[in-house]
Design an enzyme around this catalytic site. Structure first.
Site: not given
Ligand SMILES: NC(=O)c1ccc[n+]([C@@H]2O[C@H](COP(=O)([O-])OP(=O)(O)OC[C@H]3O[C@@H](n4cnc5c(N)ncnc54)[C@H](OP(=O)(O)O)[C@@H]3O)[C@@H](O)[C@H]2O)c1
Length: 424
Positions: A19, A188, A203, A127, A103, A130, A185, A199, A300
């Site tokens: 994200v 997880e 929400k 926003e 969330k 959820v 994709g 999850d 996504g």
């Molecule tokens: N993916 C989705 O479709 C989606 C949808 C809705 C909500 N969300 C929410 O959005 C959030 C992010 O999700 P994501 O999918 O983008 O996660 P992600 O791809 O795993 O990215 C997490 C990021 O956080 C960084 N990080 C982890 N620990 C850290 C620390 N101690 N200090 C600094 N940075 C740190 C990671 O660094 P590195 O790059 O170095 O590993 C990475 O850049 C989550 O809360 C998730 O629930 C995601």
């Protein structure tokens, strides 16, 4: 235009993963015209090459972002509780606005963090936490401010909806559909949080808190997941004109309500029945304007990033709204009905492996608990067995009926109980 005293709003980004990467892309493409400027980024692995981050933007630690006095708003896209929670608390303490897609954080600590934000004159927006790009929080908080949400039904998890779609459409087993979701994709490596329904409960807790104005803990919501569903359950659903969806539901009752997350039968031709693949949908019924439907991609990179950008450009209005809500005072936690007391119409599928008991024997189990049978049929489809539809009754009563059927002589498999709603 999101500006602070005539200049661009400076953004500190925590996390540049799926994200966060999308947010960087959107800020690069349209940040300037939206009055937003990426000031700093924090990541875990600082040795990783990140061509998506503009070379002039420093990449460092969470502390470096929080300590930068020029940063107006912190975007938390790390996920999980720690270090995200501490970072958000600190950001609000030092009067920075916060936008998060987390969330878990909002469902568990939203009340405390909103109070802290109000005390410090900062905004906390979520926003993206959820239903991805669906602006459901903005709709509930601003669009429907004049009305009262009486009922809410939602498909809030794209992973499980993708899996259920594959099971229904292609006859896949749960295991094959999960493998396909992973390959695409949408799941997880550890899909437990999604498939268990937890999850979705996080929400739903956020939405229930917003529509009632009272705190709702995810742990107070009864949850069941989709892991135990087998192809015969989908065939049984199809036979009665329905599809199984993981439905988050909230129904207001007086000062309380009932909230649950469960695999539920919805009519195949209904809006929720037609919401397939990774799509999310939320139906809300309001006291004055009736039903509304919101449908779109629930997760996504770009759908979620776009919700983050929405929050960033509406921070000022949101801060004002939040202050008004807080001035009305804190309210006690919502009183949710015990899961046994929920009423619905139900489908009981008596698996084929059990003896073909006469209808009178199954009927006796229903009669013993005062539950009326609306329809009874022996399915001709292989593996399905007997399908019985009940009139509206409580979950407690239908579970007692199922337990009695499981005790009939020769029973080898426990009957499957599925709720039918909304308006199935
Ligand atoms: N993916 C989705 O479709 C989606 C949808 C809705 C909500 N969300 C929410 O959005 C959030 C992010 O999700 P994501 O999918 O983008 O996660 P992600 O791809 O795993 O990215 C997490 C990021 O956080 C960084 N990080 C982890 N620990 C850290 C620390 N101690 N200090 C600094 N940075 C740190 C990671 O660094 P590195 O790059 O170095 O590993 C990475 O850049 C989550 O809360 C998730 O629930 C995601």
């Amino acid at each position: 235009m999101s500006a602070v005293e005539g200049r661009k709003r400076r953004i500190g980004l925590l996390g540049a993963g799926v994200v966060g990467g999308g947010v960087i892309e959107l800020l690069r493409a349209r940040g300037s015209e939206l009055g937003l400027e990426l000031a700093r980024v924090a990541v875990k692995d600082r040795t990783k090459v990140r061509p998506e981050i503009p070379s002039e933007v420093p990449v460092g630690t969470i502390d470096e972002v929080l300590a930068d006095p020029s940063i107006d708003a912190v975007v938390e896209l790390i996920g999980g509780l720690e270090p995200a929670l501490s970072a958000v608390r600190t950001a609000l303490e030092v009067e920075k606005d916060v936008v998060t897609a987390n969330k878990l954080l909002v469902a568990e600590y939203g009340g405390e963090l909103r109070r802290l934000a109000n005390e410090r004159g900062a905004a906390l927006r979520f926003e993206a936490s959820v239903a991805g790009c669906l602006p459901i929080i903005e709709i509930i908080e601003a669009g429907l401010i004049f009305d009262r949400v009486e009922r809410l039904f939602g498909i809030l998890n794209g992973t499980t909806n993708f899996i259920l779609t594959r099971c229904q459409r292609d006859g896949s087993t749960y295991e094959d559909a999960l493998a396909e979701a992973r390959a695409a994709g949408f799941a997880e490596a550890d899909p437990t949080l999604d498939v268990s329904g937890r999850d979705t409960a996080q929400k739903l807790a956020i939405l229930v808190g917003l529509v009632t104005g009272r705190p709702c803990a995810p742990s107070s919501i009864a949850v069941s997941g989709i892991e135990h569903l087998v192809p015969a359950d989908h065939l049984a659903a199809e036979e009665v004109g329905c599809r199984i969806k993981l439905i988050a539901s909230f129904v207001r009752t007086g000062e309380g309500g009932r909230a649950r997350v469960a695999p539920t039968l919805v009519p195949s031709s209904s809006a929720l029945g037609l919401t397939t693949d990774e799509y999310n949908a939320v139906e809300v019924e309001c006291a004055h304007i009736g039903w509304q439907l919101h449908l779109g991609k629930g997760a996504g990179r770009m759908p979620t990033a776009s919700a983050v950008i929405h929050d960033l450009i509406t921070l000022d209005a949101a801060r004002e709204r939040s202050r008004e809500t807080e001035s009305k005072g804190r309210r006690p936690a919502l009183d949710l009905a015990a899961s046994d007391a929920w009423t619905a119409r139900w489908l009981i599928r008596v698996p084929e492996e059990n003896p073909a008991w006469p209808v009178s024997r199954i009927g006796a189990a229903f009669a013993a608990h005062g539950v009326e049978i609306v329809e009874y049929r022996r399915s001709r489809r292989a593996g399905v067995g007997t399908i019985v539809l009940s009139a509206e009754t409580t979950k407690g009563a239908i579970d007692r009926v199922a337990r009695d059927i499981a005790k009939l002589q020769g029973a080898v498999k426990i009957p499957v109980v599925l709720a039918m709603e909304p308006d199935a």
